[in-house]
Design an enzyme around this catalytic site. Structure first.
Site, PDB file in Angstrom:
ATOM      1  CB  THR A 133      -1.401   0.191   1.083  1.00 43.83           C
ATOM      2  OG1 THR A 133      -1.481   0.864   1.239  1.00 43.83           O
ATOM      3  CG2 THR A 133      -0.367  -0.174   2.460  1.00 43.83           C
ATOM      4  CB  ILE A 134       1.243   4.745  -1.791  1.00 46.42           C
ATOM      5  CG1 ILE A 134       0.038   4.973  -1.695  1.00 46.42           C
ATOM      6  CG2 ILE A 134       1.154   3.474  -3.200  1.00 46.42           C
ATOM      7  CD1 ILE A 134      -0.768   6.117  -2.716  1.00 46.42           C
ATOM      8  CG  ASP A 135      -2.712   4.414   2.217  1.00 48.21           C
ATOM      9  OD1 ASP A 135      -3.114   5.401   0.829  1.00 48.21           O
ATOM     10  OD2 ASP A 135      -3.794   4.061   2.055  1.00 48.21           O
ATOM     11  NE  ARG A 170      -1.079  32.340  -7.710  1.00 52.69           N
ATOM     12  CZ  ARG A 170      -1.200  31.504  -9.412  1.00 52.69           C
ATOM     13  NH1 ARG A 170      -0.502  30.747  -9.291  1.00 52.69           N
ATOM     14  NH2 ARG A 170      -2.042  32.105  -9.887  1.00 52.69           N
ATOM     15  CD  GLU A 230      -6.883   9.525   0.547  1.00 56.24           C
ATOM     16  OE1 GLU A 230      -7.023   9.878  -0.300  1.00 56.24           O
ATOM     17  OE2 GLU A 230      -6.157   8.819   1.145  1.00 56.24           O
ATOM     18  NE  ARG A 291      -5.385  29.921  -8.368  1.00 54.60           N
ATOM     19  CZ  ARG A 291      -5.402  31.363  -7.680  1.00 54.60           C
ATOM     20  NH1 ARG A 291      -6.208  30.930  -6.750  1.00 54.60           N
ATOM     21  NH2 ARG A 291      -6.208  31.648  -8.783  1.00 54.60           N
ATOM     22  CD  GLN A 299      -0.238  10.517  -3.801  1.00 48.32           C
ATOM     23  OE1 GLN A 299       0.555  11.482  -2.981  1.00 48.32           O
ATOM     24  NE2 GLN A 299      -1.549  11.459  -4.101  1.00 48.32           N
ATOM     25  NE  ARG A 300      -4.057   3.620  -6.685  1.00 52.43           N
ATOM     26  CZ  ARG A 300      -5.334   3.210  -6.444  1.00 52.43           C
ATOM     27  NH1 ARG A 300      -6.270   3.719  -5.248  1.00 52.43           N
ATOM     28  NH2 ARG A 300      -5.849   2.651  -7.314  1.00 52.43           N
TER      29      ARG A 300
END
Length: 374
Positions: A133-135, A170, A230, A291, A299-300
């Protein structure tokens, strides 16, 4: 008796899946004399008996490829959509396993895959899993393959966004994946020099964040990079979740638990666009143009890093050795430079989250990064 092994990949795709399939396959076939079949599209392929024979030809040249040659899906065997109905298809999965005379089944996937694999173990099947998993949130393993590649991609994105942030003065908000774990945002934020890092494990105060950005502006730093996981949430949102979880735990009836579960689900569905709201808040409260960049599935994908290729190969070959020795009912976990077979019932349903005292958290604080804490 010659061993016959099945392999499937389940859940979201990530870099290193093909390297893991190759590691299992080459060691099992070439070094240990086993035969191997692959089930297409995760547990759905197991249920529907969609199978391909795995040989040296299929394994050649896939080490550097992203994705998975077997295909994947998020289907759960105990709750699978069949036509317009959700059915328990575990009996069909068990039938396929026995139909092919499998000695064991290798399930490569994340947290959901560990739980689904355990359900098959409880039906008497010989199952072994690999953590991907990327997590990086799978309990019991130092790291999951896929994470290093995603970390590099997210870091490079932050590096590139710095030039836009500085040129236009920004605030650039960068949302990373990670589900409800903050490893990816924290690592990429530190490596990319983010000024603010917000992760689920440390609920943030919007006032603390805006004060930090205003302080930078007063020092002549008229831009800021905000790396956000996220699953990040404000302190108020975290308190709401904790209250709902307590209510669900204390519920006296199935109906009450179902009602609280629905409220939890609604919260998470409404939380999906939280970085949009955060970006709007930052612009309104600081007066600095803001922004948002959501990295999402970027990412995956792509070629796995060298570290992920090595890790996936190491875990895959160790898996073949365990199968040779008759070990099953475990996840092959990475520990230091070695591996440890962890019982699936110790892994399934648990998450590896960022501890508040983790060295990465300490490093972020000591380099002046705002984590949104009071």
């Amino acid at each position: 008796m010659k061993k016959h092994i099945g392999v499937l990949t389940s859940g979201g795709d990530c870099p290193g899946l093909n390297a893991a399939i190759r590691g299992v396959g080459k060691a099992a076939i070439d070094e240990m004399g086993m035969s191997v079949v692959g089930f297409c599209d995760g547990f759905r392929g197991l249920v529907h008996d969609r199978v391909i024979r795995v040989s040296g030809d299929q394994l050649a040249g896939i080490l550097t490829d992203g994705g998975t040659i077997l295909g994947t899906s998020r289907d759960k065997p105990h709750k699978m959509l069949v036509g317009s109905k959700t059915e328990n298809m575990i009996p069909a999965a068990v039938d396929t396993y026995h139909h092919h005379g499998l000695s064991a089944l290798v399930c490569i996937g994340g947290g959901g895959t560990q739980k689904n694999a355990l359900r098959l173990v409880e039906q008497g099947l010989n199952v072994i899993t690999l953590p991907k998993t990327i997590d990086n949130d799978i309990y019991g393993t130092d790291v999951s393959f896929g994470f290093d590649t995603a970390l590099q991609i997210a870091t490079e994105a932050i590096d590139r966004l710095h030039s836009t942030a500085t040129s236009h003065h920004r605030i650039i908000v960068v949302e990373t994946m990670g589900h409800r774990a903050g490893w990816l945002a924290l690592g990429a934020g530190i490596a990319g020099g983010a000024d603010v890092i917000l992760i689920p494990e440390i609920p943030y105060s919007i006032d603390v964040v805006t004060d930090a950005i205003r302080a930078r502006a007063q020092r002549g730093r008229r831009f800021s990079i905000v790396a956000v996981a996220e699953g990040a949430m404000t302190r108020e949102e975290a308190e709401t979740i904790e209250a709902l979880v307590r209510q669900k735990k204390d519920a006296q009836s199935k109906r009450e638990r179902k009602e609280v579960s629905a409220r939890l689900q609604a919260f998470h569905e409404n939380h999906v666009d939280h970085t949009v709201k955060l970006t709007e808040q930052l612009e309104r409260l600081t007066g600095i143009e803001s922004r948002l960049t959501i990295l999402g599935h970027l990412q995956r994908g792509g070629t796995p890093s060298a570290a992920d290729r090595i890790l996936a190969t190491r875990l895959g070959t160790a898996c073949a050795e365990l199968l040779r020795d008759g070990v099953h009912g475990v996840m092959v976990a990475a520990r230091s430079e070695g591996v440890v077979p962890l019982p699936l019932d110790e892994v399934a349903g648990r998450k590896k989250l960022v501890p508040p005292d983790h060295p990465w958290v300490s490093a972020a604080r000591l380099t002046g990064v705002c984590l949104g804490e009071p």
